[in-house]
Design a protein around this motif. Structure first.
Motif, short mmCIF file in Angstrom:
data_model
loop_
_atom_site.label_atom_id
_atom_site.label_comp_id
_atom_site.label_asym_id
_atom_site.label_seq_id
_atom_site.Cartn_x
_atom_site.Cartn_y
_atom_site.Cartn_z
N GLU A 172 48.60 20.83 -41.06
CA GLU A 172 47.19 20.87 -40.71
C GLU A 172 46.95 20.25 -39.33
O GLU A 172 46.16 20.77 -38.52
CB GLU A 172 46.36 20.15 -41.77
CG GLU A 172 46.17 20.94 -43.05
CD GLU A 172 45.40 20.17 -44.10
OE1 GLU A 172 45.31 18.93 -43.97
OE2 GLU A 172 44.92 20.79 -45.07
N LYS A 186 50.99 29.61 -35.19
CA LYS A 186 49.86 29.27 -36.05
C LYS A 186 49.84 30.16 -37.30
O LYS A 186 49.59 29.67 -38.41
CB LYS A 186 48.55 29.42 -35.29
CG LYS A 186 47.33 29.10 -36.15
CD LYS A 186 46.03 29.30 -35.40
CE LYS A 186 44.85 29.05 -36.35
NZ LYS A 186 43.55 29.26 -35.70
N ASP A 187 50.10 31.47 -37.12
CA ASP A 187 50.13 32.38 -38.26
C ASP A 187 51.22 31.98 -39.25
O ASP A 187 51.00 31.99 -40.48
CB ASP A 187 50.36 33.81 -37.79
CG ASP A 187 49.16 34.39 -37.05
OD1 ASP A 187 48.05 33.85 -37.25
OD2 ASP A 187 49.34 35.35 -36.28
N ASP A 202 44.67 25.01 -32.30
CA ASP A 202 43.30 25.50 -32.11
C ASP A 202 42.70 24.93 -30.83
O ASP A 202 41.97 25.63 -30.10
CB ASP A 202 42.44 25.12 -33.32
CG ASP A 202 42.77 25.96 -34.54
OD1 ASP A 202 43.33 27.06 -34.36
OD2 ASP A 202 42.47 25.52 -35.67
N ALA A 257 50.09 28.90 -41.08
CA ALA A 257 49.05 29.21 -42.06
C ALA A 257 49.66 29.80 -43.33
O ALA A 257 49.27 29.45 -44.45
CB ALA A 257 48.04 30.18 -41.45
N SER A 258 50.66 30.69 -43.15
CA SER A 258 51.33 31.27 -44.31
C SER A 258 52.09 30.21 -45.09
O SER A 258 52.08 30.18 -46.33
CB SER A 258 52.29 32.37 -43.86
OG SER A 258 51.59 33.42 -43.21
N ILE A 317 48.11 22.66 -36.64
CA ILE A 317 47.16 23.77 -36.49
C ILE A 317 45.93 23.32 -35.70
O ILE A 317 45.39 24.07 -34.87
CB ILE A 317 46.78 24.33 -37.86
CG1 ILE A 317 47.96 25.08 -38.48
CG2 ILE A 317 45.57 25.26 -37.76
CD1 ILE A 317 47.71 25.62 -39.86
#
Length: 325
Positions: A213, A255-256, A220, A259-260, A216
């Motif tokens: 987290e 990031k993808d 961002d 997230a997965s 990420i």
């Protein structure tokens, strides 16, 4: 001149005569056996009728009082507890055979008299087993060289590597989630060792989620700064840097991926609430095996069969006694 022709013809006629004689003797034997069977039942008609009525009555009673039902629980053992799960099921099977009232009352199962059997078997998913680890594929290929692949995938050593397993409990009569399933799951999840392992595992998963987290959030911030035409972003000494669009594309892909990974970790965290995690339960499936509900037809046949065996034994005993008297 050769005499083989007439001799062969005579031999064929003798063979055919012998064959027809044996066939005739066989049919005579069948007729004799049929007559003896009819004679036996006519001679013992009263006993036969009594046995039929008795067998039908006892069978009808058993059919009404013994209604077999199966109950299935699909479970997923966590924290490498598959061997523990199988050992517990084996113990329960032993306790059911012993009718251990103290044991089952301690579990919270008070209708233990209705428990007939319990077993566990894997939910075979060979494709998922192979795709999860390349070594599994190599191991299965090696084992299959020495035996049938169908038997290998169901063999005990292999079956314990599957994610899901089905616990099957058979009872005399219907039951409920509260009466049977809940106490059983509580029993399977009560173990000090795996409770400690569970705490450590949950803490590790939560830490992984927290780290990802934070990464990420940093990604961002980099993407937001790029949208405001900032060439270089530096939040702290641990910040990620980029200099061109290629690096930005890699950051978005990262990031993808994160997230997965986080989605999978959250599912893993959810499934880690129990040591033996139950995914679904099916109750009160009527067991339609051969004997279930058919005792009223089977017992008369059984009683008559036993009566015939007894009469044959007594007849043989009398005939032998007369010889050696």
């Amino acid at each position: 001149m050769s005499t083989n022709g007439p001799q062969n013809q005579d031999n064929q006629e003798i063979d055919l005569f012998t064959l027809f004689t044996k066939v005739g003797d066989f049919f005579q034997w069948i007729n004799r056996m049929l007559f003896l069977a009819i004679h036996f039942f006519v001679k013992n008609i009263i006993v036969v009728i009594v046995l039929i009525l008795l067998g039908f009555g006892v069978g009808l009673y058993l059919d009404k009082t013994k209604q077999l039902y199966d109950h299935q629980i699909i479970v997923a053992p966590n924290f490498k507890s598959t061997d523990y799960l199988y050992a517990k099921i084996d113990l329960l099977a032993t306790k059911i055979a012993e009718k251990d009232s103290v044991f089952f009352k301690g579990m919270g199962i008070y209708n233990y008299q209705n428990l007939l059997r319990i077993k566990i078997e894997p939910v075979v998913d060979i494709y998922k087993l192979i795709s999860s680890n390349e070594q599994n594929f190599e191991l299965l290929a090696l084992l299959a060289q020495n035996g049938d692949l169908k038997s290998v995938v169901k063999e005990t050593t292999t079956s314990k590597n599957y994610n899901f397993h089905t616990i099957i409990v058979s009872t005399n009569g219907k039951t409920s989630q509260k009466q049977l399933i809940d106490p059983l799951l509580v029993y399977l999840n009560t173990t000090a060792y795996y409770k400690d392992i569970q705490k450590i595992a949950i803490g590790n998963i939560q830490e992984k989620i927290k780290v990802k987290e934070n990464i990420i959030v940093q990604i961002d911030e980099i993407i937001n700064s790029y949208s405001t035409n900032k060439a270089v972003v530096s939040k702290n000494d641990k910040m990620i840097y980029y200099n061109d669009n290629n690096q930005l594309d890699n950051i978005i892909k990262t990031k993808d991926t994160l997230a997965s990974t986080m989605a999978a970790l959250k599912i893993e965290l959810f499934n880690s609430k129990k040591i033996i995690n139950d995914s679904s339960t099916v109750l009160n499936v009527k067991n339609d095996k051969f004997t279930n509900g058919k005792f009223k037809f089977l017992l008369p046949l059984l009683f008559i069969g036993l009566f015939i065996v007894l009469r044959l034994f007594l007849s043989f005993y009398k005939s032998q006694s007369a010889k050696y008297a």
